[in-house]
Design a protein around this motif. Structure first.
Motif, PDB file in Angstrom:
ATOM      1  N   VAL A 171       0.844  -1.197   0.000  1.00 25.26           N
ATOM      2  CA  VAL A 171       0.000   0.000   0.000  1.00 25.26           C
ATOM      3  C   VAL A 171       0.880   1.247   0.000  1.00 25.26           C
ATOM      4  O   VAL A 171       0.630   2.224  -0.708  1.00 25.26           O
ATOM      5  CB  VAL A 171      -0.939   0.010   1.224  1.00 25.26           C
ATOM      6  CG1 VAL A 171      -1.599   1.380   1.390  1.00 25.26           C
ATOM      7  CG2 VAL A 171      -2.001  -1.065   1.095  1.00 25.26           C
ATOM      8  N   GLY A 172       1.970   1.179   0.779  1.00 26.41           N
ATOM      9  CA  GLY A 172       2.864   2.319   0.911  1.00 26.41           C
ATOM     10  C   GLY A 172       3.579   2.699  -0.364  1.00 26.41           C
ATOM     11  O   GLY A 172       3.918   3.867  -0.561  1.00 26.41           O
ATOM     12  N   VAL A 173       3.812   1.739  -1.240  1.00 24.52           N
ATOM     13  CA  VAL A 173       4.494   2.048  -2.502  1.00 24.52           C
ATOM     14  C   VAL A 173       3.509   2.232  -3.649  1.00 24.52           C
ATOM     15  O   VAL A 173       3.899   2.326  -4.811  1.00 24.52           O
ATOM     16  CB  VAL A 173       5.527   0.957  -2.864  1.00 24.52           C
ATOM     17  CG1 VAL A 173       6.618   0.894  -1.815  1.00 24.52           C
ATOM     18  CG2 VAL A 173       4.862  -0.406  -3.045  1.00 24.52           C
ATOM     19  N   GLY A 174       2.210   2.293  -3.304  1.00 26.85           N
ATOM     20  CA  GLY A 174       1.208   2.617  -4.306  1.00 26.85           C
ATOM     21  C   GLY A 174       0.644   1.458  -5.085  1.00 26.85           C
ATOM     22  O   GLY A 174      -0.001   1.657  -6.115  1.00 26.85           O
ATOM     23  N   ALA A 175       0.843   0.226  -4.621  1.00 24.05           N
ATOM     24  CA  ALA A 175       0.309  -0.934  -5.337  1.00 24.05           C
ATOM     25  C   ALA A 175      -1.208  -0.996  -5.194  1.00 24.05           C
ATOM     26  O   ALA A 175      -1.767  -0.672  -4.152  1.00 24.05           O
ATOM     27  CB  ALA A 175       0.931  -2.215  -4.806  1.00 24.05           C
ATOM     28  N   SER A 176      -1.875  -1.407  -6.258  1.00 26.02           N
ATOM     29  CA  SER A 176      -3.312  -1.621  -6.201  1.00 26.02           C
ATOM     30  C   SER A 176      -3.598  -2.954  -5.505  1.00 26.02           C
ATOM     31  O   SER A 176      -2.686  -3.767  -5.271  1.00 26.02           O
ATOM     32  CB  SER A 176      -3.900  -1.649  -7.609  1.00 26.02           C
ATOM     33  OG  SER A 176      -3.424  -2.797  -8.314  1.00 26.02           O
ATOM     34  N   ASN A 177      -4.866  -3.204  -5.197  1.00 27.86           N
ATOM     35  CA  ASN A 177      -5.230  -4.486  -4.604  1.00 27.86           C
ATOM     36  C   ASN A 177      -4.862  -5.646  -5.532  1.00 27.86           C
ATOM     37  O   ASN A 177      -4.388  -6.693  -5.086  1.00 27.86           O
ATOM     38  CB  ASN A 177      -6.734  -4.524  -4.301  1.00 27.86           C
ATOM     39  CG  ASN A 177      -7.104  -3.665  -3.106  1.00 27.86           C
ATOM     40  OD1 ASN A 177      -6.237  -3.228  -2.349  1.00 27.86           O
ATOM     41  ND2 ASN A 177      -8.388  -3.422  -2.931  1.00 27.86           N
ATOM     42  N   ALA A 178      -5.074  -5.446  -6.820  1.00 30.58           N
ATOM     43  CA  ALA A 178      -4.763  -6.516  -7.781  1.00 30.58           C
ATOM     44  C   ALA A 178      -3.263  -6.797  -7.820  1.00 30.58           C
ATOM     45  O   ALA A 178      -2.832  -7.949  -7.864  1.00 30.58           O
ATOM     46  CB  ALA A 178      -5.270  -6.129  -9.166  1.00 30.58           C
ATOM     47  N   GLU A 179      -2.454  -5.736  -7.792  1.00 31.75           N
ATOM     48  CA  GLU A 179      -1.000  -5.913  -7.801  1.00 31.75           C
ATOM     49  C   GLU A 179      -0.527  -6.586  -6.521  1.00 31.75           C
ATOM     50  O   GLU A 179       0.343  -7.470  -6.551  1.00 31.75           O
ATOM     51  CB  GLU A 179      -0.322  -4.553  -7.971  1.00 31.75           C
ATOM     52  CG  GLU A 179      -0.512  -3.945  -9.349  1.00 31.75           C
ATOM     53  CD  GLU A 179      -0.112  -2.487  -9.417  1.00 31.75           C
ATOM     54  OE1 GLU A 179       0.196  -2.017 -10.519  1.00 31.75           O
ATOM     55  OE2 GLU A 179      -0.104  -1.813  -8.368  1.00 31.75           O
ATOM     56  N   ALA A 180      -1.081  -6.176  -5.379  1.00 30.39           N
ATOM     57  CA  ALA A 180      -0.704  -6.786  -4.113  1.00 30.39           C
ATOM     58  C   ALA A 180      -1.089  -8.259  -4.087  1.00 30.39           C
ATOM     59  O   ALA A 180      -0.333  -9.105  -3.589  1.00 30.39           O
ATOM     60  CB  ALA A 180      -1.365  -6.038  -2.948  1.00 30.39           C
ATOM     61  N   ALA A 181      -2.251  -8.573  -4.639  1.00 29.47           N
ATOM     62  CA  ALA A 181      -2.703  -9.965  -4.683  1.00 29.47           C
ATOM     63  C   ALA A 181      -1.739 -10.821  -5.492  1.00 29.47           C
ATOM     64  O   ALA A 181      -1.392 -11.944  -5.099  1.00 29.47           O
ATOM     65  CB  ALA A 181      -4.113 -10.028  -5.280  1.00 29.47           C
ATOM     66  N   ARG A 182      -1.282 -10.279  -6.613  1.00 31.50           N
ATOM     67  CA  ARG A 182      -0.346 -11.031  -7.462  1.00 31.50           C
ATOM     68  C   ARG A 182       0.992 -11.236  -6.768  1.00 31.50           C
ATOM     69  O   ARG A 182       1.567 -12.332  -6.807  1.00 31.50           O
ATOM     70  CB  ARG A 182      -0.152 -10.280  -8.781  1.00 31.50           C
ATOM     71  CG  ARG A 182       0.859 -10.927  -9.723  1.00 31.50           C
ATOM     72  CD  ARG A 182       0.896 -10.213 -11.058  1.00 31.50           C
ATOM     73  NE  ARG A 182       1.189  -8.797 -10.908  1.00 31.50           N
ATOM     74  CZ  ARG A 182       2.408  -8.301 -10.761  1.00 31.50           C
ATOM     75  NH1 ARG A 182       3.457  -9.108 -10.733  1.00 31.50           N
ATOM     76  NH2 ARG A 182       2.595  -7.001 -10.634  1.00 31.50           N
TER      77      ARG A 182
ATOM     78  N   THR B  37      -9.201 -11.049  -0.660  1.00 33.65           N
ATOM     79  CA  THR B  37      -8.465 -11.211   0.601  1.00 33.65           C
ATOM     80  C   THR B  37      -7.615  -9.976   0.889  1.00 33.65           C
ATOM     81  O   THR B  37      -7.554  -9.490   2.022  1.00 33.65           O
ATOM     82  CB  THR B  37      -7.561 -12.449   0.528  1.00 33.65           C
ATOM     83  OG1 THR B  37      -8.362 -13.603   0.263  1.00 33.65           O
ATOM     84  CG2 THR B  37      -6.809 -12.650   1.842  1.00 33.65           C
ATOM     85  N   VAL B  38      -6.964  -9.454  -0.139  1.00 32.47           N
ATOM     86  CA  VAL B  38      -6.162  -8.240   0.038  1.00 32.47           C
ATOM     87  C   VAL B  38      -7.052  -7.094   0.485  1.00 32.47           C
ATOM     88  O   VAL B  38      -6.684  -6.315   1.380  1.00 32.47           O
ATOM     89  CB  VAL B  38      -5.427  -7.873  -1.263  1.00 32.47           C
ATOM     90  CG1 VAL B  38      -4.766  -6.504  -1.139  1.00 32.47           C
ATOM     91  CG2 VAL B  38      -4.390  -8.926  -1.595  1.00 32.47           C
ATOM     92  N   LYS B  39      -8.213  -6.951  -0.137  1.00 31.33           N
ATOM     93  CA  LYS B  39      -9.132  -5.878   0.239  1.00 31.33           C
ATOM     94  C   LYS B  39      -9.523  -5.986   1.709  1.00 31.33           C
ATOM     95  O   LYS B  39      -9.591  -4.976   2.421  1.00 31.33           O
ATOM     96  CB  LYS B  39     -10.379  -5.937  -0.649  1.00 31.33           C
ATOM     97  CG  LYS B  39     -11.336  -4.787  -0.424  1.00 31.33           C
ATOM     98  CD  LYS B  39     -12.499  -4.848  -1.407  1.00 31.33           C
ATOM     99  CE  LYS B  39     -13.456  -3.678  -1.187  1.00 31.33           C
ATOM    100  NZ  LYS B  39     -14.591  -3.739  -2.140  1.00 31.33           N
ATOM    101  N   THR B  40      -9.738  -7.216   2.175  1.00 37.50           N
ATOM    102  CA  THR B  40     -10.066  -7.421   3.591  1.00 37.50           C
ATOM    103  C   THR B  40      -8.899  -7.018   4.479  1.00 37.50           C
ATOM    104  O   THR B  40      -9.077  -6.366   5.519  1.00 37.50           O
ATOM    105  CB  THR B  40     -10.420  -8.900   3.840  1.00 37.50           C
ATOM    106  OG1 THR B  40     -11.577  -9.246   3.061  1.00 37.50           O
ATOM    107  CG2 THR B  40     -10.717  -9.144   5.316  1.00 37.50           C
TER     108      THR B  40
END
Length: 218
Positions: A166-177, A185-188
């Motif tokens: 989140v701190g480096v600007g990743a979207s939920n989809a990017e974090a999930a990958r 799950t990331v959104k939660t």
């Protein structure tokens, strides 16, 4: 339908933004303001979901407007419109709870995406300025680093992993990958992190991650 208010003292820019947003069938510009005071009044009287607010305006500028909107109309998601090189103004807007920052020369799709992301609680940091803003202009003041570290200590390891992205600007989809999770799950996790840190949005969580020393420096 996402109700948008445009706040900028340049009528030509407002007309340009309105024309771009007209191409999105889920977005409607319901009001325009020529200064910050008018923007605050309109947001308090009309069902505004997202306010696109210029940082520099005569009279009540966008920074003051963002602070007043956070107090008087907290449900309104404020996205600051800026030009590259105005980073010195942005720390104050971040602290006021602005949902993000968008360069005035952003493309049509980036503008539409920003409005949609803000309306759904996301953070909008233009890729060209995001890392520079956090690294250069959000420097921990005395005591803030310690407070941020204490807040981060309330998170488990997986929550910290998500916070870093989140701190480096990743979207939920990017974090999930990157974390091999489902996007839901990331959104939660993000919702849980915001609650634990006492943050209104992802931008404020990114500041805490920065203050706590969790973000890469390169």
């Amino acid at each position: 339908m996402i109700n948008v208010m445009l706040a900028d003292d340049e009528q030509l820019l407002r007309e340009g933004v309105r024309l771009v947003l007209r191409h999105a069938d889920d977005i409607e510009v319901i009001a325009e303001a020529g200064d910050g005071a008018e923007a605050v009044r309109i947001a308090c009287e009309h069902p505004v979901d997202v306010a696109l607010v210029d940082i520099r305006m005569p009279g009540t500028d966008g920074l003051i407007a963002a602070e007043q909107l956070a107090e008087r109309a907290p449900a309104v998601k404020v996205v600051m419109l800026t030009t590259f090189g105005e980073q010195e103004y942005i720390t104050r807007a971040l602290r006021a709870g602005a949902a993000g920052f968008l360069l005035k020369d952003s493309g049509p799709q980036e503008l539409i995406h920003a409005v949609r992301a803000a309306a759904h609680g996301g953070a909008i940091l233009s890729p060209r300025v995001a890392k520079d803003l956090i690294d250069t202009h959000v420097t921990p003041a005395d005591g803030r680093s310690v407070k941020a570290q204490r807040l981060v200590d309330t998170l488990n390891d997986r929550e910290r992993d998500v916070l870093v992205l989140v701190g480096v600007g990743a979207s939920n989809a990017e974090a999930a990958r990157l974390l091999y999770m489902g996007e839901g799950t990331v959104k939660t996790y993000v919702s849980r992190i915001l609650a634990k840190l006492g943050c209104a949005n992802r931008v404020q969580a990114a500041i805490i991650a920065h203050d706590a020393g969790l973000l890469p420096t390169g």
